[in-house]
Design an enzyme around this catalytic site. Structure first.
Site, PDB file in Angstrom:
ATOM      1  N   LYS A 145       2.293  -3.495   7.230  1.00 20.47           N
ATOM      2  CA  LYS A 145       2.527  -3.664   5.794  1.00 20.47           C
ATOM      3  C   LYS A 145       3.978  -3.302   5.455  1.00 20.47           C
ATOM      4  O   LYS A 145       4.629  -3.980   4.659  1.00 20.47           O
ATOM      5  CB  LYS A 145       1.558  -2.805   4.969  1.00 20.47           C
ATOM      6  CG  LYS A 145       0.105  -3.215   5.047  1.00 20.47           C
ATOM      7  CD  LYS A 145      -0.186  -4.613   4.535  1.00 20.47           C
ATOM      8  CE  LYS A 145      -0.088  -4.749   3.039  1.00 20.47           C
ATOM      9  NZ  LYS A 145      -0.539  -6.105   2.583  1.00 20.47           N
ATOM     10  N   TYR A 205      -1.572  -0.614  11.058  1.00 18.70           N
ATOM     11  CA  TYR A 205      -1.812  -1.251   9.750  1.00 18.70           C
ATOM     12  C   TYR A 205      -0.638  -0.997   8.804  1.00 18.70           C
ATOM     13  O   TYR A 205      -0.030  -1.934   8.279  1.00 18.70           O
ATOM     14  CB  TYR A 205      -3.117  -0.753   9.113  1.00 18.70           C
ATOM     15  CG  TYR A 205      -3.208  -1.083   7.630  1.00 18.70           C
ATOM     16  CD1 TYR A 205      -3.277  -2.412   7.196  1.00 18.70           C
ATOM     17  CD2 TYR A 205      -3.185  -0.073   6.662  1.00 18.70           C
ATOM     18  CE1 TYR A 205      -3.319  -2.720   5.842  1.00 18.70           C
ATOM     19  CE2 TYR A 205      -3.234  -0.377   5.304  1.00 18.70           C
ATOM     20  CZ  TYR A 205      -3.294  -1.697   4.898  1.00 18.70           C
ATOM     21  OH  TYR A 205      -3.335  -2.004   3.557  1.00 18.70           O
ATOM     22  N   THR A 218       0.813  -1.216   0.000  1.00 20.12           N
ATOM     23  CA  THR A 218       0.000   0.000   0.000  1.00 20.12           C
ATOM     24  C   THR A 218       0.849   1.270   0.000  1.00 20.12           C
ATOM     25  O   THR A 218       1.975   1.272   0.545  1.00 20.12           O
ATOM     26  CB  THR A 218      -0.911  -0.002   1.256  1.00 20.12           C
ATOM     27  OG1 THR A 218      -1.450   1.298   1.447  1.00 20.12           O
ATOM     28  CG2 THR A 218      -0.153  -0.380   2.516  1.00 20.12           C
ATOM     29  N   ASP A 219       0.288   2.353  -0.539  1.00 24.76           N
ATOM     30  CA  ASP A 219       0.979   3.655  -0.490  1.00 24.76           C
ATOM     31  C   ASP A 219       1.092   4.171   0.942  1.00 24.76           C
ATOM     32  O   ASP A 219       1.893   5.072   1.218  1.00 24.76           O
ATOM     33  CB  ASP A 219       0.262   4.686  -1.372  1.00 24.76           C
ATOM     34  CG  ASP A 219      -1.178   4.987  -0.978  1.00 24.76           C
ATOM     35  OD1 ASP A 219      -1.732   4.298  -0.081  1.00 24.76           O
ATOM     36  OD2 ASP A 219      -1.775   5.909  -1.578  1.00 24.76           O
ATOM     37  N   GLU A 220       0.303   3.583   1.863  1.00 24.61           N
ATOM     38  CA  GLU A 220       0.315   4.093   3.239  1.00 24.61           C
ATOM     39  C   GLU A 220       1.651   3.841   3.930  1.00 24.61           C
ATOM     40  O   GLU A 220       1.959   4.467   4.942  1.00 24.61           O
ATOM     41  CB  GLU A 220      -0.851   3.487   4.036  1.00 24.61           C
ATOM     42  CG  GLU A 220      -2.178   3.873   3.413  1.00 24.61           C
ATOM     43  CD  GLU A 220      -3.394   3.442   4.197  1.00 24.61           C
ATOM     44  OE1 GLU A 220      -3.345   3.433   5.431  1.00 24.61           O
ATOM     45  OE2 GLU A 220      -4.415   3.118   3.555  1.00 24.61           O
TER      46      GLU A 220
HETATM   47  P1  NAD Z   1      -9.786  -7.426   2.414  1.00 35.61           P
HETATM   48  O1  NAD Z   1      -9.743  -7.143   3.870  1.00 35.61           O
HETATM   49  O2  NAD Z   1     -11.013  -7.151   1.634  1.00 35.61           O
HETATM   50  O3  NAD Z   1      -9.424  -8.967   2.151  1.00 35.61           O
HETATM   51  C1  NAD Z   1      -8.408  -9.635   2.854  1.00 35.61           C
HETATM   52  C2  NAD Z   1      -8.620 -11.119   2.619  1.00 35.61           C
HETATM   53  O4  NAD Z   1      -7.558 -11.817   3.309  1.00 35.61           O
HETATM   54  C3  NAD Z   1      -9.938 -11.656   3.194  1.00 35.61           C
HETATM   55  O5  NAD Z   1     -10.569 -12.498   2.243  1.00 35.61           O
HETATM   56  C4  NAD Z   1      -9.511 -12.450   4.423  1.00 35.61           C
HETATM   57  O6  NAD Z   1     -10.371 -13.542   4.713  1.00 35.61           O
HETATM   58  C5  NAD Z   1      -8.127 -12.914   4.017  1.00 35.61           C
HETATM   59  N1  NAD Z   1      -7.250 -13.195   5.174  1.00 35.61           N
HETATM   60  C6  NAD Z   1      -7.030 -12.401   6.259  1.00 35.61           C
HETATM   61  N2  NAD Z   1      -6.182 -13.007   7.111  1.00 35.61           N
HETATM   62  C7  NAD Z   1      -5.847 -14.196   6.543  1.00 35.61           C
HETATM   63  C8  NAD Z   1      -4.995 -15.262   6.935  1.00 35.61           C
HETATM   64  N3  NAD Z   1      -4.300 -15.217   8.089  1.00 35.61           N
HETATM   65  N4  NAD Z   1      -4.871 -16.325   6.109  1.00 35.61           N
HETATM   66  C9  NAD Z   1      -5.558 -16.388   4.935  1.00 35.61           C
HETATM   67  N5  NAD Z   1      -6.390 -15.402   4.524  1.00 35.61           N
HETATM   68  C10 NAD Z   1      -6.533 -14.318   5.308  1.00 35.61           C
HETATM   69  O7  NAD Z   1      -8.530  -6.632   1.807  1.00 35.61           O
HETATM   70  P2  NAD Z   1      -8.382  -5.899   0.398  1.00 35.61           P
HETATM   71  O8  NAD Z   1      -8.894  -4.524   0.526  1.00 35.61           O
HETATM   72  O9  NAD Z   1      -8.877  -6.792  -0.664  1.00 35.61           O
HETATM   73  O10 NAD Z   1      -6.795  -5.787   0.315  1.00 35.61           O
HETATM   74  C11 NAD Z   1      -6.017  -6.852  -0.247  1.00 35.61           C
HETATM   75  C12 NAD Z   1      -4.554  -6.499  -0.098  1.00 35.61           C
HETATM   76  O11 NAD Z   1      -4.257  -5.263  -0.766  1.00 35.61           O
HETATM   77  C13 NAD Z   1      -4.103  -6.312   1.341  1.00 35.61           C
HETATM   78  O12 NAD Z   1      -2.814  -6.868   1.477  1.00 35.61           O
HETATM   79  C14 NAD Z   1      -4.067  -4.809   1.533  1.00 35.61           C
HETATM   80  O13 NAD Z   1      -3.111  -4.440   2.497  1.00 35.61           O
HETATM   81  C15 NAD Z   1      -3.656  -4.353   0.144  1.00 35.61           C
HETATM   82  N6  NAD Z   1      -4.127  -3.011  -0.220  1.00 35.61           N
HETATM   83  C16 NAD Z   1      -5.449  -2.696  -0.118  1.00 35.61           C
HETATM   84  C17 NAD Z   1      -5.864  -1.425  -0.514  1.00 35.61           C
HETATM   85  C18 NAD Z   1      -7.321  -1.025  -0.465  1.00 35.61           C
HETATM   86  O14 NAD Z   1      -7.632   0.125  -0.756  1.00 35.61           O
HETATM   87  N7  NAD Z   1      -8.251  -1.913  -0.145  1.00 35.61           N
HETATM   88  C19 NAD Z   1      -4.937  -0.486  -0.971  1.00 35.61           C
HETATM   89  C20 NAD Z   1      -3.597  -0.854  -1.052  1.00 35.61           C
HETATM   90  C21 NAD Z   1      -3.204  -2.116  -0.687  1.00 35.61           C
END
Ligand code: NAD
Length: 320
Positions: free
Chosen positions: A152, A148, A124-126
């Site tokens: 990351k 968080y 993430t950009d964060e």
């Molecule tokens: P989300 O919370 O919607 O989904 C996370 C998924 O991971 C869920 O299906 C959950 O069941 C699964 N999970 C959690 N812990 C687990 C474990 N221990 N073992 C197996 N599965 C597990 O998240 P998202 O928004 O889809 O984000 C996906 C990735 O992208 C993350 O790594 C997040 O940090 C990164 N990200 C998200 C955003 C955003 O805006 N949503 C932006 C930048 C980066």
């Protein structure tokens, strides 16, 4: 690369990514490994699971035996599984360190043992922290300010170290804030949309002048697929290219889309660590052929329309 293991594929971004990979004729098999936490939902994969190419494995990325077993059957890993919500990390950081740092390390150890051909780590950009001006480059210092983003950043560093120390072919993507259908209604856009559609109030922390870059989830998935196919091991790729907006500007757009007015908006004191602005330079992704396809106004209209048409998907979750 024919067989891809996708962790966190039952979550928001992961499920869109799986839908995308299903269309790729050179990908013969996709396994989703997901623990189905509150954020994961097998139903998010309903369309994908109708394809004989897709298999679902219910399990934890910290389960060494399961991860080794799955890793051995695949050519590459795309790692989305994470605890992903900032506010939850402020309430309790433990699960964030466990899944995001230790879980990533467990996957990397397995990738090292098995000799995986590509490991894409979604970040993430964060991790760059707030930037009052300018844009973060991939080699800039990481300055996370909440558990968080710290977890990351920890996972990014451990992933990079496995490239340098052991030659695990890791690429890291750092994406800005995603939005789109099937996002859990704790994140700003689905939270505001679900509340406004329900006739409820929405809450803005501080003065609403924090700036975020909003990227449609399908544009992020386009970028992650490019990194999977063409990314150079050991490299970090900033996945920006969305639209910069203050929370006030975004709220105005969501009010318009849902037909609500400003009397539904309440301002409350800001939380302690709320980065003023995120911004990334994403020229390096452009060199891989990345080009975002979803203008914000159109993407938001499509997203609001999806939430309007799928109240059953978010009603229980919004109440949770
Ligand atoms: P989300 O919370 O919607 O989904 C996370 C998924 O991971 C869920 O299906 C959950 O069941 C699964 N999970 C959690 N812990 C687990 C474990 N221990 N073992 C197996 N599965 C597990 O998240 P998202 O928004 O889809 O984000 C996906 C990735 O992208 C993350 O790594 C997040 O940090 C990164 N990200 C998200 C955003 C955003 O805006 N949503 C932006 C930048 C980066």
């Amino acid at each position: 690369m024919e067989r891809i293991l996708v962790t966190g594929g039952a979550g928001f971004i992961g499920s869109h990514f799986v839908n995308r990979l299903v269309q790729a004729s050179d990908i013969t098999h996709i396994t989703v490994l997901d623990a189905l936490t509150y954020a994961g939902n097998r139903d998010n994969l309903r369309a994908a699971l109708t394809s004989p190419k897709v298999t679902f494995a219910h399990g934890d990325i910290l389960d060494r035996a399961l991860v080794d077993h799955l890793m051995a059957e695949h050519d590459a890993v795309v790692h989305f599984a994470a605890e992903s919500h900032v506010d939850r990390s402020l309430a309790d950081a433990g699960g964030f360190v466990r899944t995001n740092v230790l879980g990533t390390q467990n996957l990397l150890d397995s990738a090292r043992r098995i000799g995986i051909r590509k490991f894409v780590h979604a970040s993430t950009d964060e991790v760059y922290g707030g930037l009052p001006s300018g844009s973060a480059m991939e080699y800039d210092q990481l300055r996370p300010t909440v558990p968080y983003s710290a977890s990351k950043a920890g996972s990014d560093l451990i992933a990079a170290s496995y490239f340098h120390s052991y030659g695990v072919p890791v690429c890291i993507t750092r994406s800005s804030n995603n939005y789109g259908p099937r996002q859990y209604p704790e994140k700003l856009i689905p939270l505001f949309v679900s509340r406004l559609l329900n006739g409820e109030q929405v809450t803005i922390h501080g003065n609403g002048e924090h700036v975020r870059n909003w990227l449609h989830v399908e544009d992020n998935c386009q970028g992650v697929e490019l990194v999977l196919r063409r990314g150079i091991p050991g490299e970090v790729y900033n996945l920006g290219g969305g639209t910069d907006l203050t929370t006030n500007e975004l709220t105005a757009m969501l009010l318009r889309e849902t037909g609500a007015t400003w009397d539904r908006v309440v301002y409350v004191p800001d939380r302690a660590a709320n980065d003023i602005r995120y911004s990334m330079d994403w020229k390096k992704m452009g060199q891989l052929g990345y080009q975002p396809q979803h203008p914000l106004a159109q993407g938001l209209a499509q997203t609001v329309d999806w939430y309007r048409r799928n109240p059953a998907w978010w009603t229980d979750r919004a109440a949770a």
